[in-house]
Design an enzyme around this catalytic site. Structure first.
Site, mmCIF file in Angstrom:
data_model
loop_
_atom_site.group_PDB
_atom_site.id
_atom_site.type_symbol
_atom_site.label_atom_id
_atom_site.label_comp_id
_atom_site.label_asym_id
_atom_site.label_seq_id
_atom_site.Cartn_x
_atom_site.Cartn_y
_atom_site.Cartn_z
ATOM 1 N N LEU A 1 0.864 -1.172 0.000
ATOM 2 C CA LEU A 1 0.000 0.000 0.000
ATOM 3 C C LEU A 1 0.907 1.230 0.000
ATOM 4 O O LEU A 1 1.834 1.325 0.810
ATOM 5 C CB LEU A 1 -0.877 0.047 1.253
ATOM 6 C CG LEU A 1 -2.301 -0.489 1.177
ATOM 7 C CD1 LEU A 1 -3.003 -0.215 2.505
ATOM 8 C CD2 LEU A 1 -3.099 0.104 0.041
ATOM 9 N N ASP A 2 0.652 2.182 -0.899
ATOM 10 C CA ASP A 2 1.435 3.408 -0.937
ATOM 11 C C ASP A 2 1.360 4.120 0.413
ATOM 12 O O ASP A 2 0.355 4.016 1.126
ATOM 13 C CB ASP A 2 0.906 4.352 -2.022
ATOM 14 C CG ASP A 2 1.083 3.782 -3.425
ATOM 15 O OD1 ASP A 2 1.994 2.954 -3.612
ATOM 16 O OD2 ASP A 2 0.311 4.172 -4.314
#
Length: 310
Positions: free
Chosen positions: A48-49
């Site tokens: 996940l960024d």
């Protein structure tokens, strides 16, 4: 002759479904969880960024052997696109590269969504983990290079416009492995002639785990105040989901203790009974509710490929 080095940490195993906070990297999150649980091994099932929040499934110990099965699962994201600017990273972090005063109506947005549903071709963002000639695209992008990233096939199962105003639109998407939501925002903006980038992104589902499984990081760090280590670790372990839950999409066979011992020694077992599966490329075996092995079924046998500690 030197002795093998004993692994540091506890041999704790299971899945922790972290509700990753905004502005916190996936690698940073895994390191934090590994440290909190004093685990020997840890890994995550899908980056996940840092600017995204939500579900980050983290595997501890033997559960790391089941990461590929979660990586392949469907995912659901809620995201907001801000219109008027395209950015280098396709999210808030990047520099503006294109801009427009045009703003789409809700009807214009809805009219294009069908083109992004089903099996589609998608070009990943310049800032992505895709490898180009052995190097990560984001490393090349940070050096100022613009690289040609080939399009690839991804599957969008469902794409819904939740709401919109003059400058933004909120969506929910259910998609398969390898889909870049940032690329959806970029492509929406280009097709609508207004440009766009992700301004909010949250992952709410990674099959087979749902929102009810989410554990906020604050709930875990709050336990650091427990001075007794055994008590603190027991409280943390209560948040873990059994390793076998990651394999719910595969056929399951229930075995006895003698069969479990044979599998853990790497030997096949004979399957008896009218309800025994005839064949399966992949299946998993459990004894006393615990995962014993992942393997294949054929010729009346279960043959182990990966075994798990008892």
């Amino acid at each position: 002759m030197s002795r093998p080095r004993k692994p540091k940490g506890r041999p704790v195993s299971g899945w922790l479904i972290l509700d990753k906070p905004f502005d916190f990297g996936s690698t940073e999150a895994v390191s934090k969880i590994k440290w909190l649980f004093k685990a020997q091994k840890a890994g995550h099932a899908g980056t996940l960024d840092p600017l995204a929040s939500g579900m980050l499934p983290i595997a501890l110990g033997d559960a790391t052997k089941t990461v590929p099965y979660v990586m392949d699962g469907r995912k659901i994201y809620e995201f907001t696109v801000t219109w008027g600017e395209e950015r280098t990273t396709d999210d808030l972090e990047g520099e503006v590269t294109r801009s427009s005063d045009k703003r789409p109506t809700a009807d214009e947005i809805k009219a294009i969504l069908g083109e992004y549903t089903g099996v589609i071709q998608q070009i990943p963002p310049q800032f992505s983990a895709i490898k180009i000639d052995g190097e990560r695209a984001y490393d090349l992008a940070r050096e100022g290079e613009t690289v040609e990233i080939p399009s690839r096939e991804v599957e969008i199962h469902r794409l819904t416009l939740i709401g919109s105003d003059e400058n933004t639109a909120a969506f929910e998407v259910e998609c398969g492995k390898g889909t870049y939501v940032r690329a959806l925002a970029r492509d929406f903006g280009r097709q609508l002639g207004c440009y766009g980038h992700i301004s909010a992104l949250r992952r709410t589902f990674v099959a087979p785990f749902g929102e009810d499984d989410l554990v906020p990081l604050a709930d875990l760090t709050a336990l650091e105040k427990i001075e007794d280590e055994a008590e603190r670790l027991a409280a943390l372990d209560a948040f873990l989901i059994d390793t076998g839950e990651a394999l719910s999409s595969l056929p399951q066979i229930v075995i006895n203790d003698d069969q479990a011992h044979r599998l853990r020694m790497g030997n096949p077992i004979i399957l008896r009974g009218r309800d025994a599966p005839v064949s399966a490329d992949e299946a998993y075996a459990t004894a006393r509710g615990k995962l014993v092995a992942i393997g294949e079924i054929g010729g009346g046998e279960f043959r182990p490929k990966r075994v798990f500690a008892g």
